[in-house]
Scaffold this motif. Structure first.
Motif, PDB file in Angstrom:
ATOM      1  N   ARG A  27      55.464  80.787  66.119  1.00  0.00           N
ATOM      2  CA  ARG A  27      55.035  81.158  64.766  1.00  0.00           C
ATOM      3  C   ARG A  27      56.228  81.377  63.851  1.00  0.00           C
ATOM      4  NH1 ARG A  27      50.574  85.187  66.879  1.00  0.00           N
ATOM      5  NH2 ARG A  27      49.193  83.590  67.724  1.00  0.00           N
ATOM      6  N   GLY A  28      56.153  80.766  62.707  1.00  0.00           N
ATOM      7  CA  GLY A  28      57.225  80.954  61.729  1.00  0.00           C
ATOM      8  C   GLY A  28      58.408  80.036  61.925  1.00  0.00           C
ATOM      9  N   THR A  29      58.368  79.161  62.938  1.00  0.00           N
ATOM     10  CA  THR A  29      59.509  78.284  63.186  1.00  0.00           C
ATOM     11  C   THR A  29      59.354  76.940  62.477  1.00  0.00           C
ATOM     12  OG1 THR A  29      58.479  77.262  65.117  1.00  0.00           O
ATOM     13  CG2 THR A  29      59.784  79.255  65.507  1.00  0.00           C
ATOM     14  N   GLY A  30      58.149  76.642  61.987  1.00  0.00           N
ATOM     15  CA  GLY A  30      57.925  75.341  61.377  1.00  0.00           C
ATOM     16  C   GLY A  30      57.699  74.239  62.389  1.00  0.00           C
ATOM     17  N   ARG A  31      57.741  74.592  63.677  1.00  0.00           N
ATOM     18  CA  ARG A  31      57.593  73.574  64.706  1.00  0.00           C
ATOM     19  C   ARG A  31      56.178  73.557  65.284  1.00  0.00           C
ATOM     20  NH1 ARG A  31      62.083  75.712  68.303  1.00  0.00           N
ATOM     21  NH2 ARG A  31      61.226  74.265  69.845  1.00  0.00           N
ATOM     22  N   GLY A  32      55.807  72.420  65.809  1.00  0.00           N
ATOM     23  CA  GLY A  32      54.479  72.269  66.375  1.00  0.00           C
ATOM     24  C   GLY A  32      54.494  72.361  67.890  1.00  0.00           C
ATOM     25  N   TRP A  33      53.306  72.220  68.479  1.00  0.00           N
ATOM     26  CA  TRP A  33      53.171  72.289  69.922  1.00  0.00           C
ATOM     27  C   TRP A  33      52.142  71.269  70.376  1.00  0.00           C
ATOM     28  CZ3 TRP A  33      56.142  73.507  73.580  1.00  0.00           C
ATOM     29  CH2 TRP A  33      55.688  73.842  74.864  1.00  0.00           C
ATOM     30  N   LEU A  34      52.234  70.911  71.633  1.00  0.00           N
ATOM     31  CA  LEU A  34      51.290  69.964  72.221  1.00  0.00           C
ATOM     32  C   LEU A  34      50.997  70.469  73.620  1.00  0.00           C
ATOM     33  CD1 LEU A  34      51.667  66.107  72.274  1.00  0.00           C
ATOM     34  CD2 LEU A  34      51.159  67.378  74.347  1.00  0.00           C
ATOM     35  N   THR A  35      49.729  70.544  73.966  1.00  0.00           N
ATOM     36  CA  THR A  35      49.380  71.042  75.291  1.00  0.00           C
ATOM     37  C   THR A  35      48.145  70.305  75.791  1.00  0.00           C
ATOM     38  OG1 THR A  35      48.987  73.038  76.582  1.00  0.00           O
ATOM     39  CG2 THR A  35      47.987  72.961  74.433  1.00  0.00           C
ATOM     40  N   ALA A  36      47.906  70.384  77.093  1.00  0.00           N
ATOM     41  CA  ALA A  36      46.818  69.606  77.678  1.00  0.00           C
ATOM     42  C   ALA A  36      45.973  70.458  78.596  1.00  0.00           C
ATOM     43  CB  ALA A  36      47.384  68.419  78.455  1.00  0.00           C
ATOM     44  N   GLU A  37      44.703  70.128  78.679  1.00  0.00           N
ATOM     45  CA  GLU A  37      43.816  70.704  79.686  1.00  0.00           C
ATOM     46  C   GLU A  37      43.105  69.577  80.420  1.00  0.00           C
ATOM     47  OE1 GLU A  37      42.987  75.063  77.642  1.00  0.00           O
ATOM     48  OE2 GLU A  37      41.300  73.772  78.111  1.00  0.00           O
ATOM     49  N   TYR A  38      42.809  69.827  81.684  1.00  0.00           N
ATOM     50  CA  TYR A  38      42.231  68.806  82.555  1.00  0.00           C
ATOM     51  C   TYR A  38      41.015  69.395  83.245  1.00  0.00           C
ATOM     52  CZ  TYR A  38      42.128  65.855  86.873  1.00  0.00           C
ATOM     53  OH  TYR A  38      41.775  65.049  87.919  1.00  0.00           O
TER      54      TYR A  38
ATOM     55  N   ARG B 139      54.549  65.797  75.669  1.00  0.00           N
ATOM     56  CA  ARG B 139      55.546  66.423  74.795  1.00  0.00           C
ATOM     57  C   ARG B 139      56.803  65.556  74.703  1.00  0.00           C
ATOM     58  NH1 ARG B 139      53.307  71.234  76.824  1.00  0.00           N
ATOM     59  NH2 ARG B 139      54.818  71.466  78.502  1.00  0.00           N
ATOM     60  N   ALA B 140      57.050  64.761  75.753  1.00  0.00           N
ATOM     61  CA  ALA B 140      58.192  63.844  75.695  1.00  0.00           C
ATOM     62  C   ALA B 140      57.933  62.678  74.746  1.00  0.00           C
ATOM     63  CB  ALA B 140      58.508  63.311  77.098  1.00  0.00           C
ATOM     64  N   ALA B 141      56.652  62.379  74.494  1.00  0.00           N
ATOM     65  CA  ALA B 141      56.317  61.202  73.695  1.00  0.00           C
ATOM     66  C   ALA B 141      56.446  61.441  72.198  1.00  0.00           C
ATOM     67  CB  ALA B 141      54.885  60.747  74.016  1.00  0.00           C
ATOM     68  N   PHE B 142      56.294  62.687  71.763  1.00  0.00           N
ATOM     69  CA  PHE B 142      56.245  62.967  70.329  1.00  0.00           C
ATOM     70  C   PHE B 142      57.307  63.988  69.920  1.00  0.00           C
ATOM     71  CE2 PHE B 142      52.023  61.459  71.522  1.00  0.00           C
ATOM     72  CZ  PHE B 142      51.852  60.440  70.599  1.00  0.00           C
ATOM     73  N   ASP B 143      57.656  63.946  68.676  1.00  0.00           N
ATOM     74  CA  ASP B 143      58.649  64.872  68.125  1.00  0.00           C
ATOM     75  C   ASP B 143      57.916  66.118  67.621  1.00  0.00           C
ATOM     76  OD1 ASP B 143      60.531  66.282  66.748  1.00  0.00           O
ATOM     77  OD2 ASP B 143      61.164  64.613  65.461  1.00  0.00           O
ATOM     78  N   LEU B 144      58.072  67.207  68.348  1.00  0.00           N
ATOM     79  CA  LEU B 144      57.314  68.428  68.036  1.00  0.00           C
ATOM     80  C   LEU B 144      57.769  69.079  66.735  1.00  0.00           C
ATOM     81  CD1 LEU B 144      57.062  70.076  71.601  1.00  0.00           C
ATOM     82  CD2 LEU B 144      55.543  68.413  70.532  1.00  0.00           C
ATOM     83  N   ASN B 145      58.895  68.626  66.211  1.00  0.00           N
ATOM     84  CA  ASN B 145      59.379  69.218  64.966  1.00  0.00           C
ATOM     85  C   ASN B 145      58.859  68.500  63.733  1.00  0.00           C
ATOM     86  OD1 ASN B 145      61.032  71.031  66.368  1.00  0.00           O
ATOM     87  ND2 ASN B 145      62.563  69.414  66.675  1.00  0.00           N
ATOM     88  N   ALA B 146      58.034  67.482  63.948  1.00  0.00           N
ATOM     89  CA  ALA B 146      57.726  66.604  62.815  1.00  0.00           C
ATOM     90  C   ALA B 146      56.267  66.593  62.406  1.00  0.00           C
ATOM     91  CB  ALA B 146      58.185  65.173  63.166  1.00  0.00           C
ATOM     92  N   PHE B 147      55.495  67.600  62.804  1.00  0.00           N
ATOM     93  CA  PHE B 147      54.121  67.629  62.302  1.00  0.00           C
ATOM     94  C   PHE B 147      53.665  69.039  61.937  1.00  0.00           C
ATOM     95  CE2 PHE B 147      53.954  67.457  66.950  1.00  0.00           C
ATOM     96  CZ  PHE B 147      53.020  68.398  67.322  1.00  0.00           C
TER      97      PHE B 147
ATOM     98  N   GLY C 282      47.247  62.052  54.668  1.00  0.00           N
ATOM     99  CA  GLY C 282      48.377  62.505  53.871  1.00  0.00           C
ATOM    100  C   GLY C 282      48.994  63.810  54.331  1.00  0.00           C
ATOM    101  N   VAL C 283      48.647  64.238  55.526  1.00  0.00           N
ATOM    102  CA  VAL C 283      49.182  65.517  56.034  1.00  0.00           C
ATOM    103  C   VAL C 283      50.621  65.354  56.493  1.00  0.00           C
ATOM    104  CG1 VAL C 283      48.851  67.317  57.750  1.00  0.00           C
ATOM    105  CG2 VAL C 283      46.853  66.224  56.700  1.00  0.00           C
ATOM    106  N   ILE C 284      50.893  64.242  57.156  1.00  0.00           N
ATOM    107  CA  ILE C 284      52.263  63.916  57.555  1.00  0.00           C
ATOM    108  C   ILE C 284      52.528  62.489  57.106  1.00  0.00           C
ATOM    109  CG2 ILE C 284      52.479  65.505  59.522  1.00  0.00           C
ATOM    110  CD1 ILE C 284      51.600  63.267  61.381  1.00  0.00           C
ATOM    111  N   GLU C 285      53.790  62.118  57.063  1.00  0.00           N
ATOM    112  CA  GLU C 285      54.110  60.800  56.509  1.00  0.00           C
ATOM    113  C   GLU C 285      54.042  59.686  57.541  1.00  0.00           C
ATOM    114  OE1 GLU C 285      57.550  60.413  54.052  1.00  0.00           O
ATOM    115  OE2 GLU C 285      57.070  62.269  52.983  1.00  0.00           O
ATOM    116  N   THR C 286      54.361  60.054  58.781  1.00  0.00           N
ATOM    117  CA  THR C 286      54.421  59.015  59.808  1.00  0.00           C
ATOM    118  C   THR C 286      54.072  59.628  61.153  1.00  0.00           C
ATOM    119  OG1 THR C 286      55.892  57.438  60.885  1.00  0.00           O
ATOM    120  CG2 THR C 286      56.909  59.419  60.052  1.00  0.00           C
ATOM    121  N   VAL C 287      53.581  58.820  62.041  1.00  0.00           N
ATOM    122  CA  VAL C 287      53.284  59.313  63.397  1.00  0.00           C
ATOM    123  C   VAL C 287      54.598  59.765  64.030  1.00  0.00           C
ATOM    124  CG1 VAL C 287      52.520  58.616  65.696  1.00  0.00           C
ATOM    125  CG2 VAL C 287      51.265  57.826  63.673  1.00  0.00           C
TER     126      VAL C 287
END
Lengths: 232, 232, 232, 232, 232, 232
Positions: free
Chosen positions: C42-53, C89-97, C138-143
């Motif tokens: 929170r407050g870092t501007g960074r995102g997260w990605l997590t999975a459930e199975y 998490r390796a596939a995407f840039d967590l700082n960019a969304f 229009g939320v982010i500019e690019t994948v």
């Protein structure tokens, strides 16, 4: 119907507290006011009402496990407490007592059938008392009543509709319905189950007629106990 | 009613497996035979039938928590799976397939209203298929059918009875009923709830008439899909 | 490799939803965007990605207990969902969304081996679709793509390396590896296990070579399905 | 590698008990023989081996919640204890010590990186001691050893392969692998993870070569401590 | 009394860490400072102190289940950790170290009777060390000590009072008391239990006299180890 | 002491059922006979006695969470029910009623201090009644009584010993003891706690003297209610 009594002020701390007796079924119904609401209502100015149900381990013929010790409430318990909550939310105007929660606790100390409907009847009085106390304390101007609600079980035994089943009757019935109605005779909840033997439309009509009559009597009793005029 | 389809053999391992579609509501219903019964039936020669219900986290508009991760099933889930179990126990003769348990799993992969009634309809077919396989395998002589059961939701919207509500209709309805009936038009389960707005006897009659008509169509569809004669 | 398909838009509410099929293994992979992050971000501007199975109780030959009913996820489930999360998490840039969480749900509806690697492959597409929708809105500019990732299982059976094992092959293999690689042929995750029979360096080299070839094909397929240029 | 010690007989009641030290990482590994097996092995004459892992709340720089108080083991804990169990099942012949279960408990009292691999190394010795005691007691004729196993972590830091990472090194590494091998240099388990930065084949080869060398030393040390001939 | 030792600085990360040994009973006691308090103290400027207790599965003659794996702490564990917490809250001035929580963890690595009283004695030293570190760091001016506390078990065996019972003595005793006292000889906690055989006033007086003597020695030892003047 | 009453036969199904009142503290104590024992006693011919304790959510001034809904019993609850169980096991001869378990349930419906000691007093009568019923039914020849037990709380308020503290007195006391004694004046359990302010030997002696006098009165009352001769 079995002998029915509502003993108000049964315990001293709750805003409303009623010992509800339907024959050998005895339930302590308490109403507690809490100065907060669930997250989805915060900031809306609206209140909430919810119910919890429990049974003392030895309320029944043979001792059942304590749910707190087992670590989870049974499906039956959850089904019942959701029914009580929905029924009582129909009775009161949730927009008319501020951002508060009315918590209804129905704890069965002796079970002889009909605990869910007796819980609703007793919780109605406990809730009314709790709101009355808020009126007396100047917190709200008037009890936020929409309609009185009452509830009763009905069943079909060998082709005959029976009202307010005790445990033994319930076991012998082919069909079992729980009906919740308002003082105006409108339906709030209706749950019929025929695991043993399915039922036809005539049986349904008979059961509904009987339930309506019983609930009218119950609501009269509730009102007379609370000293509220019986205008319907 | 919305477009309704039952795709049998949807997954390959279960004894019965049906993708049930009511409009945008999609549910995988599987039936599994287990060679054991709960403790209270051991040694009686009688069988059991029970159901479990679940919803994929993103079956809905916004993601809901995974119940397995939270560590408990919600009250809603338990209420629904108990309803499915009771409904299907009315459909089959539990004394006629030995000391076995038929487990019905209803997993919602997309939810647009009516998941509990669609689950019952799909589970009916999955259970029938599982019993048929037992007949084919020579384990039992005949499918232990008592009656086909079908289920549908009905509601009152602005004074008009509506059948098979989708999520948006359901939100706009004052009243919501779930009806389970047999092919002979007998009631198995009936659950009406009027949290928002109570309903009178006329509304009830309208809803029941509509439900009965809908269920008759549903059971016809079930039978035609299973290739069973529609004798009623 | 068995026949592999990815059916995008399989369910309608999730931002990304893919029915992933590897032979008889079928998994619903959905991607959901949530407008919040875990406390440590929170407050870092960074995102997260997590999975459930999860696995439907009757996805397998014999029914397994429903984890929600048992009240806990198994160690196997947790091990798998952690692997899926790390891989994506390796596939995407967590700082960019932005401060958002991408939740990936992989629910196995039919299991015939390779569910964890198939989950990763399908989740890659579901995640890409969810990010694409954010671009369209229009939320982010690019994948926020770093690299495409693909995953496959390999094993040694009687001295021969085998790709994409089904359940029966998996049971007969001495060794079982799950490999996750990027489109550039770099390793993301590598898990080899030889409970039954240990393996030597030659076997490892053979398995890795085979896996690399398989993953390259898989990533080509992913890209062609998404309409992304295959520049590597 | 950091200074490594194994202190046998660290606690007095367990059949095997080893204080395992890798630098500042300290783990109590105990082996307990139980005269029963899980249900799936009853009556087969075969034994079982399983492991549990835990960390004292203040084994780390900042206190973490006690898992017993939270009421569930974390995914990380379960992932680790499953790895330890699989690794040690490769070391011993489960058919050669009767219907018994060897329970390995690895409790970290101080954590400075590499707790899972150190647990495996220490558990190897504790298990050996427990089986030796059974031999001494005349319960079995010989220690049911298949191969000694050892485990170590390796990583890539700024292009250089590093062995036996402590917590700070681990945080700075791009890649982290845990390798479990036998005394003959065969692979038992191999888990590589590159959440931060993917790695290529050259890095993998460097890490594997380093790990193999480290594990050979570790197994020599294990054998010399146990007084077992180092025949490989 | 059995040989008693307190090894300070046993693990390196905790603010206080003591290996406590009473004969064959060995307990790791750590004290951790956390920069927050429970909700009921927020904004009051006051601190809190609480304790948790655990036992490694193989601390005892036969392995007991891991509480984290079972998913709940036993009643015995909770009873003990509440006793430790109350005893240590009597030792320190909770108003004198700001809005912080001192968490005491007592983990038994070998159990031979008297684990709860040994935990209290060791936690006293660990807590003192943690507060001393806060003094050294300039966070508080002085250790917020009210009194040193010590604890010991006493029992009656065949009419004779016995101090510091080991497991075997404890099993043979008719009565078992745990006494916690301050350095001034005042009572903090006193728990006597006579499940097997009730005891009279003379036995009580004998046990209390013996306990008082033992605790005085223990507190002397605690002070000498901490280098605190023994002014009482 | 506050006004004390025991209302036998308060609920109708339990073998023993007593509404216990100490001033405004009201507890339902029931005794249930079960025809089985815990595993460690199977085949020994010996019986067991155990207790569970609960509090209705609104037994207190402010509503507390329902333990069944939270999914776990608090440490306080477990501490109390263990105390009740130990106290009553001292009262009866566990070898003299066969392989049966006496389950005591103490459910507080209104709490004004002293619930644990009142529970013990009421459970004594409920247990006696349950055993008497077994005698009447010819199952055992005589009530397997070892001694009557009674329990009371005492405290020190401003230097003066006080008996049977209500909630307000309890909050103002520096020290709080719970004493369980037999009819012969022997100690069964003694728990003193001085979290707020430690106490000296003189205070202890005063409290014990007062408790002994109170318990003698209580046991007289128990016996007179049960119609048992008061021979001590």
């Amino acid at each position: 119907m079995r002998p029915i009594t509502f003993e108000r002020g049964f315990t001293r701390y709750a805003e409303g507290s009623v010992l509800t007796t339907f024959g050998d079924t005895k339930i302590i119904c308490t109403a507690s006011i809490e100065e907060r609401v669930p997250p989805f209502l915060r900031g809306t100015g609206r209140g909430w009402l919810t119910a919890e149900y429990g049974m003392l381990p030895r309320a029944t013929h043979t001792r059942s496990d304590r749910e707190a010790a087992r670590g989870r409430q049974s499906g039956r318990t959850q089904e019942i407490q959701r029914l009580i909550g929905r029924s009582l939310r129909a009775a009161f105007d949730l927009n008319a007592f501020g951002e508060r929660t009315l918590k209804l606790d129905c704890d069965v100390i002796q079970a002889d059938g009909g605990t869910r409907t007796a819980s609703i009847c007793g919780a109605m009085i406990a809730a009314y008392d709790a709101f009355s106390e808020m009126v007396d304390d100047g917190v709200i101007e008037t009890v936020p009543l929409r309609h009185f609600v009452g509830a009763i079980s009905v069943g079909m035994m060998q082709g005959i509709a029976m009202l307010d089943l005790d445990y033994q009757e319930d076991s012998m019935c082919d069909t079992d319905m729980n009906i919740v109605m308002t003082e105006e005779g409108m339906f709030v909840e209706m749950q019929g189950t025929a695991e043993g033997d399915v039922f036809d439309r005539i049986a349904l009509d008979n059961m509904l007629a009987l339930a309506q009559k019983g609930i009218a009597e119950l609501i009269s009793l509730q009102k007379s106990i609370l000293g509220v005029d019986n205008q319907y």
